[in-house]
Design a protein around this motif. Sequence first.
Motif, PDB file in Angstrom:
ATOM      1  N   VAL A 388     -54.474 -49.046 -62.329  1.00 25.54           N
ATOM      2  CA  VAL A 388     -53.989 -48.481 -61.068  1.00 25.54           C
ATOM      3  C   VAL A 388     -53.587 -47.023 -61.267  1.00 25.54           C
ATOM      4  O   VAL A 388     -53.861 -46.165 -60.416  1.00 25.54           O
ATOM      5  CB  VAL A 388     -52.811 -49.306 -60.517  1.00 25.54           C
ATOM      6  N   SER A 389     -52.957 -46.716 -62.398  1.00 23.47           N
ATOM      7  CA  SER A 389     -52.577 -45.330 -62.695  1.00 23.47           C
ATOM      8  C   SER A 389     -53.804 -44.420 -62.736  1.00 23.47           C
ATOM      9  O   SER A 389     -53.800 -43.312 -62.186  1.00 23.47           O
ATOM     10  CB  SER A 389     -51.839 -45.278 -64.034  1.00 23.47           C
ATOM     11  N   GLN A 390     -54.879 -44.902 -63.362  1.00 31.90           N
ATOM     12  CA  GLN A 390     -56.102 -44.100 -63.443  1.00 31.90           C
ATOM     13  C   GLN A 390     -56.728 -43.893 -62.069  1.00 31.90           C
ATOM     14  O   GLN A 390     -57.216 -42.805 -61.752  1.00 31.90           O
ATOM     15  CB  GLN A 390     -57.101 -44.773 -64.383  1.00 31.90           C
ATOM     16  N   ILE A 391     -56.708 -44.941 -61.243  1.00 32.16           N
ATOM     17  CA  ILE A 391     -57.276 -44.840 -59.892  1.00 32.16           C
ATOM     18  C   ILE A 391     -56.505 -43.827 -59.049  1.00 32.16           C
ATOM     19  O   ILE A 391     -57.096 -43.009 -58.324  1.00 32.16           O
ATOM     20  CB  ILE A 391     -57.254 -46.219 -59.210  1.00 32.16           C
ATOM     21  N   LEU A 392     -55.172 -43.858 -59.158  1.00 36.65           N
ATOM     22  CA  LEU A 392     -54.348 -42.944 -58.359  1.00 36.65           C
ATOM     23  C   LEU A 392     -54.442 -41.510 -58.842  1.00 36.65           C
ATOM     24  O   LEU A 392     -54.457 -40.575 -58.039  1.00 36.65           O
ATOM     25  CB  LEU A 392     -52.889 -43.404 -58.400  1.00 36.65           C
ATOM     26  N   SER A 397     -61.846 -43.127 -54.301  1.00 35.44           N
ATOM     27  CA  SER A 397     -62.020 -43.722 -52.974  1.00 35.44           C
ATOM     28  C   SER A 397     -62.255 -45.212 -53.133  1.00 35.44           C
ATOM     29  O   SER A 397     -62.383 -45.737 -54.242  1.00 35.44           O
ATOM     30  CB  SER A 397     -63.219 -43.087 -52.267  1.00 35.44           C
ATOM     31  N   ARG A 398     -62.361 -45.918 -52.014  1.00 34.77           N
ATOM     32  CA  ARG A 398     -62.644 -47.355 -52.078  1.00 34.77           C
ATOM     33  C   ARG A 398     -63.966 -47.620 -52.800  1.00 34.77           C
ATOM     34  O   ARG A 398     -64.069 -48.513 -53.631  1.00 34.77           O
ATOM     35  CB  ARG A 398     -62.703 -47.948 -50.672  1.00 34.77           C
ATOM     36  N   GLN A 399     -64.994 -46.848 -52.476  1.00 32.86           N
ATOM     37  CA  GLN A 399     -66.287 -47.030 -53.117  1.00 32.86           C
ATOM     38  C   GLN A 399     -66.206 -46.751 -54.614  1.00 32.86           C
ATOM     39  O   GLN A 399     -66.803 -47.459 -55.431  1.00 32.86           O
ATOM     40  CB  GLN A 399     -67.339 -46.122 -52.471  1.00 32.86           C
ATOM     41  N   ASP A 400     -65.436 -45.729 -54.980  1.00 29.12           N
ATOM     42  CA  ASP A 400     -65.263 -45.405 -56.402  1.00 29.12           C
ATOM     43  C   ASP A 400     -64.569 -46.543 -57.143  1.00 29.12           C
ATOM     44  O   ASP A 400     -64.914 -46.863 -58.281  1.00 29.12           O
ATOM     45  CB  ASP A 400     -64.435 -44.124 -56.562  1.00 29.12           C
ATOM     46  N   GLU A 446     -49.842 -36.584 -56.916  1.00 32.93           N
ATOM     47  CA  GLU A 446     -51.035 -37.365 -57.201  1.00 32.93           C
ATOM     48  C   GLU A 446     -51.170 -38.530 -56.217  1.00 32.93           C
ATOM     49  O   GLU A 446     -52.272 -38.828 -55.733  1.00 32.93           O
ATOM     50  CB  GLU A 446     -50.988 -37.900 -58.638  1.00 32.93           C
ATOM     51  N   PHE A 447     -50.054 -39.177 -55.932  1.00 25.02           N
ATOM     52  CA  PHE A 447     -50.103 -40.286 -54.987  1.00 25.02           C
ATOM     53  C   PHE A 447     -50.520 -39.797 -53.602  1.00 25.02           C
ATOM     54  O   PHE A 447     -51.353 -40.425 -52.933  1.00 25.02           O
ATOM     55  CB  PHE A 447     -48.748 -40.987 -54.908  1.00 25.02           C
ATOM     56  N   ARG A 448     -49.961 -38.664 -53.173  1.00 27.24           N
ATOM     57  CA  ARG A 448     -50.303 -38.137 -51.848  1.00 27.24           C
ATOM     58  C   ARG A 448     -51.770 -37.733 -51.774  1.00 27.24           C
ATOM     59  O   ARG A 448     -52.420 -37.897 -50.740  1.00 27.24           O
ATOM     60  CB  ARG A 448     -49.385 -36.966 -51.494  1.00 27.24           C
ATOM     61  N   ALA A 449     -52.317 -37.193 -52.886  1.00 22.02           N
ATOM     62  CA  ALA A 449     -53.729 -36.820 -52.907  1.00 22.02           C
ATOM     63  C   ALA A 449     -54.614 -38.056 -52.761  1.00 22.02           C
ATOM     64  O   ALA A 449     -55.607 -38.059 -52.020  1.00 22.02           O
ATOM     65  CB  ALA A 449     -54.060 -36.080 -54.210  1.00 22.02           C
ATOM     66  N   TRP A 450     -54.257 -39.129 -53.481  1.00 23.18           N
ATOM     67  CA  TRP A 450     -55.008 -40.385 -53.351  1.00 23.18           C
ATOM     68  C   TRP A 450     -54.878 -40.952 -51.942  1.00 23.18           C
ATOM     69  O   TRP A 450     -55.861 -41.381 -51.332  1.00 23.18           O
ATOM     70  CB  TRP A 450     -54.480 -41.397 -54.373  1.00 23.18           C
ATOM     71  N   GLN A 451     -53.671 -40.925 -51.410  1.00 17.75           N
ATOM     72  CA  GLN A 451     -53.421 -41.469 -50.071  1.00 17.75           C
ATOM     73  C   GLN A 451     -54.199 -40.688 -49.023  1.00 17.75           C
ATOM     74  O   GLN A 451     -54.772 -41.265 -48.088  1.00 17.75           O
ATOM     75  CB  GLN A 451     -51.914 -41.404 -49.793  1.00 17.75           C
ATOM     76  N   ALA A 452     -54.269 -39.376 -49.187  1.00 17.06           N
ATOM     77  CA  ALA A 452     -55.007 -38.532 -48.241  1.00 17.06           C
ATOM     78  C   ALA A 452     -56.498 -38.831 -48.291  1.00 17.06           C
ATOM     79  O   ALA A 452     -57.182 -38.856 -47.263  1.00 17.06           O
ATOM     80  CB  ALA A 452     -54.757 -37.054 -48.545  1.00 17.06           C
ATOM     81  N   LEU A 453     -57.014 -39.082 -49.512  1.00 16.10           N
ATOM     82  CA  LEU A 453     -58.433 -39.405 -49.657  1.00 16.10           C
ATOM     83  C   LEU A 453     -58.763 -40.702 -48.929  1.00 16.10           C
ATOM     84  O   LEU A 453     -59.740 -40.781 -48.187  1.00 16.10           O
ATOM     85  CB  LEU A 453     -58.784 -39.528 -51.144  1.00 16.10           C
ATOM     86  N   TRP A 454     -57.951 -41.732 -49.115  1.00 17.05           N
ATOM     87  CA  TRP A 454     -58.192 -43.004 -48.435  1.00 17.05           C
ATOM     88  C   TRP A 454     -58.009 -42.868 -46.931  1.00 17.05           C
ATOM     89  O   TRP A 454     -58.764 -43.432 -46.167  1.00 17.05           O
ATOM     90  CB  TRP A 454     -57.255 -44.083 -48.992  1.00 17.05           C
ATOM     91  N   SER A 455     -57.012 -42.099 -46.508  1.00 19.67           N
ATOM     92  CA  SER A 455     -56.779 -41.907 -45.075  1.00 19.67           C
ATOM     93  C   SER A 455     -57.931 -41.160 -44.431  1.00 19.67           C
ATOM     94  O   SER A 455     -58.339 -41.466 -43.312  1.00 19.67           O
ATOM     95  CB  SER A 455     -55.479 -41.128 -44.852  1.00 19.67           C
TER      96      SER A 455
END
Length: 462
Positions: A388-392, A397-400, A446-455
């Motif tokens: 999960v740390s690596q994904i965030l 993205s979901r596809q990734d 980092e969390f916000r960047a991941w969250q923005a990508l999914w959003s």
Amino acid sequence: MAREVPADEHSDLIRVLTESEHALSLSDIHEMLTIQVPRRTLQSRLKTLVENKVVIREGQVRSTKYRLVSTSSDAPETPSAPLPLSDAGRAALAQVSQNIAARNPAGYNQTFLTNYVPNESRYLPGDLTTELLNLGSAGTHEQEAGTYAKQILQRLLVDLAWNSSRLEGNTYSLLDTRRLIDFGEAAEGKDQREAQMILNHKDAIEFLVRNVEDTGFNRYTIQNLHALLANNLLSDPAAPGRLRSIAVGIEGSAFHPLENPHLIADNFDTILEKATSIDDPFEQVFFVLAHLPYLQPFEDVNKRVSRIAANIPMIRANLVPLSFDGVPQDLYTKAMLAIYETNDIALLRDVFVFAYRRSIQTYAAVRQSLGEPDPFRIKYRTEITEVVSQILSTPMSRQDVVAFLKPWSADNMPDCDQAKFRRTIEDELLALHEGNFARYRVRPSEFRAWQALWSEINSQNN
């Protein structure tokens, strides 16, 4: 061209050969048959099974003996299967794996249904269903019907909708399915019919769970299940929920379903009456899985109806549901072909037993999580945190995520834990929010960047 053995004789011959540990002579087989046929006819039937590469003939003339193809010395004759198969199951698989030109046309065999007597006939051995009953108990058997299904409804909606759709060739990933069901977000680049199929499954499952007192093996339930599962998927808007009055074909099969509308309606009612009369919930499930698709009572979506309807006994008895987790699409299709073309239940029985054992394993963790920590998460605590740390931190993205998880789990854990690990990671990602991401050792940025990508992806899908 190899000829076809009549369905009832085929099943009886396979039973005799399966129950013997050794090759049998013609006389031995003739004595052990339940359905008696002349010796010359039996010899012809066996010759057909040899030509179809289902049975092996050993010896010459008076010393000739017969045995089923096995997976040992006969392995090249039998297609491989990703789950354990009985000898009879392997024989059925070999039969339907032949080119369709070698499988003679078969029509609807009325005796397959009429010969089944509830609570006297059995497709599943009694000791097997007793074992499954003990293993599949959710610990809520004394509570009102549907209690356990309601407790795990959100999980059941995703699992059963995804797996049943997957068996129809739907290409949504499990993560895509979760997003669609939980948040109404369709996956990018997918056919709209795939999203419709999954959402229809969600509606059908909710219908059974929320109306447990009124549903059962009756016209109201099964026809409305079809209406929900076929919603917006058939060209005729009146076809959902309506018994068919037109001829249909089955792609890749030598089977020609019944065409007479009156016989279809009569047999449909007979199936429902017999299913209702069966006391053993697992025998009920299997009966429905075999006979509803065999009749093809609707213009399309028949197998989906049977898979969802098969959970009626599970829901009512507070048993672990049948989610079809891990069932290979091709093997399920072959199992149904064996039912269609020869009324051979052996391969479908093998698939069913595998599927229900997998469901028991899957929902054991769910039951555990209702009261105690999940031992699987404890076992893989470090790996879950790392992934999960690596994904965030990447971010993905979901596809990734879907593309990343499968090879990662294959490289880092046993085969038996890989699917469950990927499911656990997806659960974690779907549960993430501003108040709980710190445990994965990522910075707020980092969390916000991941969250923005999914959003961003989600907004593109809406």
